[in-house]
Design an enzyme around this catalytic site. Structure first.
Site, PDB file in Angstrom:
ATOM      1  N   CYS A  67      -0.009 -69.722  87.923  1.00 63.21           N
ATOM      2  CA  CYS A  67       0.734 -70.906  88.343  1.00 63.21           C
ATOM      3  C   CYS A  67       1.101 -70.818  89.825  1.00 63.21           C
ATOM      4  O   CYS A  67       0.257 -71.070  90.677  1.00 63.21           O
ATOM      5  CB  CYS A  67       1.941 -71.114  87.435  1.00 63.21           C
ATOM      6  SG  CYS A  67       2.477 -72.835  87.463  1.00 63.21           S
TER       7      CYS A  67
ATOM      8  N   HIS B 152      -0.251 -71.259  82.319  1.00 62.58           N
ATOM      9  CA  HIS B 152       0.411 -70.010  81.914  1.00 62.58           C
ATOM     10  C   HIS B 152      -0.287 -69.429  80.682  1.00 62.58           C
ATOM     11  O   HIS B 152       0.163 -69.658  79.553  1.00 62.58           O
ATOM     12  CB  HIS B 152       1.879 -70.273  81.589  1.00 62.58           C
ATOM     13  CG  HIS B 152       2.717 -70.561  82.789  1.00 62.58           C
ATOM     14  ND1 HIS B 152       3.319 -69.572  83.530  1.00 62.58           N
ATOM     15  CD2 HIS B 152       3.028 -71.731  83.392  1.00 62.58           C
ATOM     16  CE1 HIS B 152       3.990 -70.115  84.542  1.00 62.58           C
ATOM     17  NE2 HIS B 152       3.825 -71.425  84.474  1.00 62.58           N
TER      18      HIS B 152
ATOM     19  N   GLU C 154      -0.175 -66.592  79.526  1.00 64.92           N
ATOM     20  CA  GLU C 154       0.640 -65.596  78.822  1.00 64.92           C
ATOM     21  C   GLU C 154       1.314 -66.152  77.575  1.00 64.92           C
ATOM     22  O   GLU C 154       1.618 -65.409  76.646  1.00 64.92           O
ATOM     23  CB  GLU C 154       1.691 -64.987  79.764  1.00 64.92           C
ATOM     24  CG  GLU C 154       2.808 -65.918  80.245  1.00 64.92           C
ATOM     25  CD  GLU C 154       2.476 -66.678  81.521  1.00 64.92           C
ATOM     26  OE1 GLU C 154       1.282 -66.936  81.769  1.00 64.92           O
ATOM     27  OE2 GLU C 154       3.417 -67.028  82.258  1.00 64.92           O
TER      28      GLU C 154
END
Ligand code: GLN
Length: 589
Positions: A393, A519, A521
């Site tokens: 990001c 993102h 993750e």
């Protein structure tokens, strides 16, 4: 026997006692995981007693990470734990706050839904809490309901009252209260103390909630006598005093709780018949962590909130997942980017690693201009020295700025977030964000599809050309600079399906330099590590091996850096305006 559909949902309410930060969220997630491993359909809801409508407007310093769901909800970081331990995907139904509850009730009142009535905490607020819990639990065998905060907090009272009422509504067989509490060890007395737990259970009982299971967090394993004492004073059978003593890694917790008999007690008390859980995946993960065949890689995470690793919770976990996939452990060195600004990348890395250096760099998401030049310096360092680099990001935005400055001649390249008046805004406010006035819930949020370019690291990692990833940002790669940066060697390897938004950039002539506007993750789990993290850690391992080989042979063939404490030459880059050579008429996309 009941058909699946007609089976009522059973509720497990998790409250916290004594102090916060004892891992109530993680415990809830592990309970979910154990029950799921027994074949049950499990979901989890987090009830947050604070007044913010969601945590999206809170600083990570205050609240830790904001976890984003596919449907674009900005939620509590405990949902990240749930998502990593339970297979069920989280949505906006899985987290709500007092603020959200009051917002709904007040809107109902203004519409005239309660005409003639006095709107009160009981029943209107408690009814709204229950409505939301029932909604989130539809279709599941088990709904875990975690109440944020600690018993005794004024603001959590309506939540406790709501869950008390639910037992009367759903029946005692369908509701279970678990209290997670702290049993401190007092070194001076060489003793673990049960008194805080006794008080906290007493307080809970005062609200009409009698816990059937007590999970005791402790630094070291508790003696049997302590469990006995808690059982006696807190009115639970001894087998239902579960000891969650500190573990080396959070992935051991499901195994520990299972050994303590927690899932067995739960199914017993809720009258559920299931087989034994299959915990082999957790066992394998713990085994990798304890005996990694490929050793350890060290990564530098260069960010702003480095003192509070809770702020990058999902990211840190996803990096560990990448390690599991590569049979290695991942050590993350958190580097404050402002420190880099005052000195140099090499010096700070050298200082933080005792001269050992790192095998890769990662720049996480973030907001605001503080420390951003240090991040740009880290991206430059990784690019120039062929060290694996992963930008997330804000990390993509930093890498793009660095590339535009160093490789495309835009010496003042920057982002509108930091210097809106600058000449070359290679990162600019998204078109859709220009009219936004309210800060809450107004970023580009949630899952969006992305199309990958075939010949790219991203494609190689995912093995498919259409992916879906979650976003949380207002700024974007400015399309006005696309051609110039591509001509200078930047590969745009992922875009939105209509090609309007740049979602991934890479450097084709670098061992592994990938930066993404989303993102990843949030979608990584220990049991299914995310492809990009898998691929990134693999690259870090390769770099590590090349580095150690070079040390061994002392050749200069491989481009490997010696991290020293000597300052890097040249001053930090600044964003001072330069004459407008390549000025564009418009920086809009
Ligand atoms: N601050 C940047 C933006 O809003 C990046 C956000 C992030 O890293 N999540 O676009």
């Amino acid at each position: 026997m009941d058909s699946l559909e007609s089976r009522p949902t059973k509720y497990i309410f998790v409250t916290g006692g004594v102090v916060s930060s004892i891992g109530k969220g993680l415990t809830t997630a592990c309970i979910g995981s154990l029950l799921e491993s027994r074949g049950l359909r499990v979901t989890a809801v987090k009830l947050d007693p604070y007044i913010n409508v969601d945590p999206g407007t809170m600083s990570p310093f205050q609240h830790g990470e904001v976890f984003v769901t596919d449907d674009g909800a900005e939620t509590d970081l405990d949902l990240g734990h749930y998502a990593r331990f339970i297979g069920t995907s989280m949505s906006k139904l899985n987290n709500f706050t007092s603020g959200k509850v009051y917002e709904t009730v007040i809107a109902n009142e203004r519409r005239g839904d309660y005409l003639g009535g006095t709107v009160q905490v009981i029943p209107h607020i408690t009814d709204e809490i229950k409505r939301r819990v029932y909604l989130a639990s539809k279709g599941y065998d088990i709904c875990l309901v975690e109440i944020g905060g600690t018993v005794g907090d004024i603001e959590s009272l309506p939540f406790l009252e709501a869950i008390r009422q639910m037992r009367a509504e759903m029946g005692a067989d369908n509701c279970l209260y678990i209290h997670v509490t702290l049993v401190p060890y007092i070194a001076a007395a060489s003793e673990a103390k049960t008194k805080p737990t006794q008080h906290s259970v007493k307080e809970l009982t005062g609200y009409g909630i009698v816990p059937s299971i007590i999970v005791c967090r402790s630094e070291r394993p508790l003696e049997k006598s302590i469990k006995k004492k808690i059982s006696l004073f807190c009115n639970v059978d001894e087998k239902s005093v579960i000891n969650a003593s500190d573990v080396g890694t959070i992935y051991e917790l499901p195994l520990l709780l299972h050994r303590e008999g927690l899932d067995e007690r739960i199914v017993e008390k809720l009258h559920i018949w299931t087989g034994a859980p299959d915990l082999s995946k957790w066992e394998r993960i713990v085994d990798t962590l304890k005996n990694p065949h490929r050793g350890q890689v060290t990564l530098a995470m260069v960010g702003k909130y480095v003192d509070l690793t809770e702020s990058y919770k999902s990211l840190s976990e996803a990096l560990h997942h990448g390690g599991f996939a590569n049979d290695c452990v991942v050590k993350v060195v958190y580097i404050d980017s402002e420190e880099i600004e005052k000195s140099s990348v090499e010096e700070i890395i050298g200082r933080e690693t005792d001269g050992r250096g790192v095998d890769a760099f990662i720049i996480p998401g973030g907001f605001g201009s503080r420390g951003h030049e240090g991040k740009v310096m880290a991206a430059k360092y990784a690019r120039e020295n062929d060290i694996p680099f992963f930008g997330i990001c804000l990390g993509l935005q930093m890498a793009t700025i660095e590339f535009a400055r160093s490789r495309a001649g835009f010496r003042d390249a920057t982002s509108a977030e930091f210097h809106p008046e600058a000449e070359h805004l290679v990162i600019d406010l998204m078109e859709s964000q220009r009219a936004v006035r309210e800060k809450g819930g107004s970023m580009r949020l949630g899952a969006y599809p992305c199309i990958l370019v075939k010949d790219s690291k991203a494609f190689e990692a995912y093995g498919t050309s259409t992916i879906s990833e979650r976003h949380r940002h207002r700024f974007e790669f400015n399309n006005d600079y696309r051609e110039t940066l591509e001509a200078a060697g930047l590969l745009i390897s992922g875009t939105s399906p209509n090609n309007d938004l740049v979602e991934i950039v890479e450097l084709p002539n670098h061992p592994w330099f990938v930066a993404v506007q989303f993102h990843p993750e949030f979608k990584s789990t220990p049991r299914v590590p995310h492809p990009l993290f898998r691929s990134f850690i693999k690259a870090a391992l390769e770099y590590r091996d090349a580095r150690s080989q070079q040390h061994a042979t002392s050749t200069k063939e491989a481009k490997v850096i010696e991290f020293s404490k000597k300052p890097e030459e040249g001053a930090p880059t600044t964003t001072k305006k330069t004459p407008a050579k390549n000025k564009k008429d418009s920086v809009k996309k």
